[in-house]
Scaffold this motif. Structure first.
Motif, PDB file in Angstrom:
ATOM      1  N   VAL A  27       0.618  -1.280  -0.156  1.00 14.82           N
ATOM      2  CA  VAL A  27       0.020  -0.148  -0.113  1.00 14.82           C
ATOM      3  C   VAL A  27       0.853   1.295  -0.136  1.00 14.82           C
ATOM      4  N   ASP A  28       0.945   2.560  -1.541  1.00 15.16           N
ATOM      5  CA  ASP A  28       1.523   2.670  -1.582  1.00 15.16           C
ATOM      6  C   ASP A  28       0.607   4.507  -1.444  1.00 15.16           C
ATOM      7  N   SER A  29       0.737   5.540  -1.982  1.00 11.78           N
ATOM      8  CA  SER A  29       0.092   6.811  -2.310  1.00 11.78           C
ATOM      9  C   SER A  29      -0.608   6.896  -3.283  1.00 11.78           C
ATOM     10  N   SER A  34      -2.284   3.497  -4.197  1.00 13.56           N
ATOM     11  CA  SER A  34      -3.888   2.694  -2.912  1.00 13.56           C
ATOM     12  C   SER A  34      -4.864   3.202  -3.039  1.00 13.56           C
ATOM     13  N   HIS A  35      -5.591   2.154  -3.418  1.00 12.85           N
ATOM     14  CA  HIS A  35      -7.088   3.021  -2.450  1.00 12.85           C
ATOM     15  C   HIS A  35      -7.961   1.235  -2.689  1.00 12.85           C
ATOM     16  N   VAL A  57      -6.136  -0.866   1.517  1.00 13.02           N
ATOM     17  CA  VAL A  57      -6.616   0.668   2.347  1.00 13.02           C
ATOM     18  C   VAL A  57      -6.806   0.731   3.608  1.00 13.02           C
ATOM     19  N   GLN A 108      -5.703   1.357   7.291  1.00 19.22           N
ATOM     20  CA  GLN A 108      -5.758   2.607   8.441  1.00 19.22           C
ATOM     21  C   GLN A 108      -6.581   1.113   9.250  1.00 19.22           C
ATOM     22  N   TYR A 149      -5.427   6.378   0.192  1.00 18.91           N
ATOM     23  CA  TYR A 149      -4.572   6.736   0.948  1.00 18.91           C
ATOM     24  C   TYR A 149      -4.576   8.108   0.921  1.00 18.91           C
ATOM     25  N   THR A 168      -2.919   9.293   6.504  1.00 22.64           N
ATOM     26  CA  THR A 168      -2.318   7.758   7.179  1.00 22.64           C
ATOM     27  C   THR A 168      -0.575   7.746   6.528  1.00 22.64           C
TER      28      THR A 168
END
Length: 332
Positions: free
Chosen positions: A254-256, A258-259, A263, A267, A283, A287
């Protein structure tokens, strides 16, 4: 002199006061079990949030939900937020002190010769003594070379044997050896009967892989069946348990960009680890901030990316879940 109460204990006392005073007009206060279900944590975790003697700082989201659900006085929410901010800041400082390197510096203590050098200058040795000393030095150098070469050879042989023994077996079922930072924790065995964060994490990640599973926080028969289907797809033993072989394949990076459900799983874990994060499935900047803060506090590479090592450390940082039966020997 009376000492000021730590912010974490003061916050726990205030939350407990809200809970105790929620009984009025003949209506009993809610049980901790029902209250925990409402705010999205397990009962063991909630009891820590309400215990001033052994407090665990509740995430801001949980504080706000408790204030709303228990009908606490409106003016006390600002005080609770301030106590949460102070307790979180203190926890971060403790984490930074824990991760600071040991020792006061890199310099080694002075040797005997250096210690003696502080005194008056001494006269040099005689020519005969210098000649004898030079001869002894040359003898030592000639003798040391074969010993150093032999030691180097043995070291290389040992490294080669270790490398051969540690190489993957090639059957496609085991993962590569993790980094030293990732090896500090173990995967959490999750199976039928587990609840709350363990079940949520499995259910969200299964959904991220395309399996239709309801994220209700209860690891029931439908979730176990979905785990078995996932394991069959990956060539694993389909036992319906998520353990050290299944977790590395189930978690997703998961990075910038991602959705989605993966995610949401991240969270939830950040929030239950004490870093309040909105559960949006996107993201967000919050987060990213909380994830990098967690990585720094746990001596992981600070990348803002949830990789396998970060997922494993996050799970190890969760509060103990509620179980309906004893934990058997790990397999999956």
């Amino acid at each position: 002199m009376q000492h000021e109460q730590p912010a974490g204990a003061a916050l726990a006392r205030l939350l407990r006061q809200w809970w105790e005073q929620s009984a009025h007009n003949g209506v009993e206060k809610p049980t901790q079990q029902s209250l925990a279900r409402h705010v999205g944590v397990d009962q063991t975790t909630l009891s820590r949030y309400l215990n001033p003697r052994h407090p665990s700082t509740a995430p801001l989201r949980v504080v706000e939900l408790l204030h709303s659900h228990l009908g606490a006085p409106a003016g006390e929410l600002a005080r609770a937020r301030a106590l949460h901010r102070e307790a979180t800041t203190a926890a971060r400082r403790r984490a930074h002190r824990t991760t600071a390197p040991d020792g006061a510096g890199d310099s080694a203590p002075p040797g005997p010769a250096e210690a003696q050098g502080a005194g008056p200058e001494r006269s040099g040795p005689s020519p005969a003594a210098s000649s004898a000393a030079g001869h002894r030095t040359r003898v030592r150098q000639v003798t040391a070379w074969p010993l150093a070469a032999a030691a180097t050879f043995l070291l290389l042989v040992g490294v080669g044997v270790w490398w051969w023994a540690a190489a993957p077996s090639g059957n496609g079922r085991e993962q590569q050896s993790p980094s030293p930072a990732a090896s500090a924790t173990e995967w959490q065995l999750t199976q039928e009967g587990d609840r709350y964060w363990k079940a949520w994490t499995v259910q969200y990640l299964l959904a991220a892989h395309g399996h239709e599973v309801q994220a209700d926080g209860i690891f029931g028969k439908k979730t176990a069946a979905a785990v078995r289907r996932f394991q069959k797809e990956r060539g694993l033993l389909p036992d319906g348990k998520v353990g050290p072989r299944t977790w590395p394949l189930l978690v997703r990076t998961v990075d910038s960009g991602s959705h989605g459900p993966e995610v949401e799983a991240l969270q939830h874990l950040l929030t239950n680890a004490g870093l309040s994060t909105d559960i949006t499935g996107t993201y967000s900047a919050t987060t990213a901030h909380n994830l990098t803060e967690f990585q720094e506090a746990h001596r992981l590479p600070v990348t803002g990316e949830a990789d396998v090592a970060t997922w494993r450390a996050l799970m190890a940082a969760q509060q103990p879940p509620v179980r309906s039966h004893p934990t058997p020997t790990p397999t999956g």
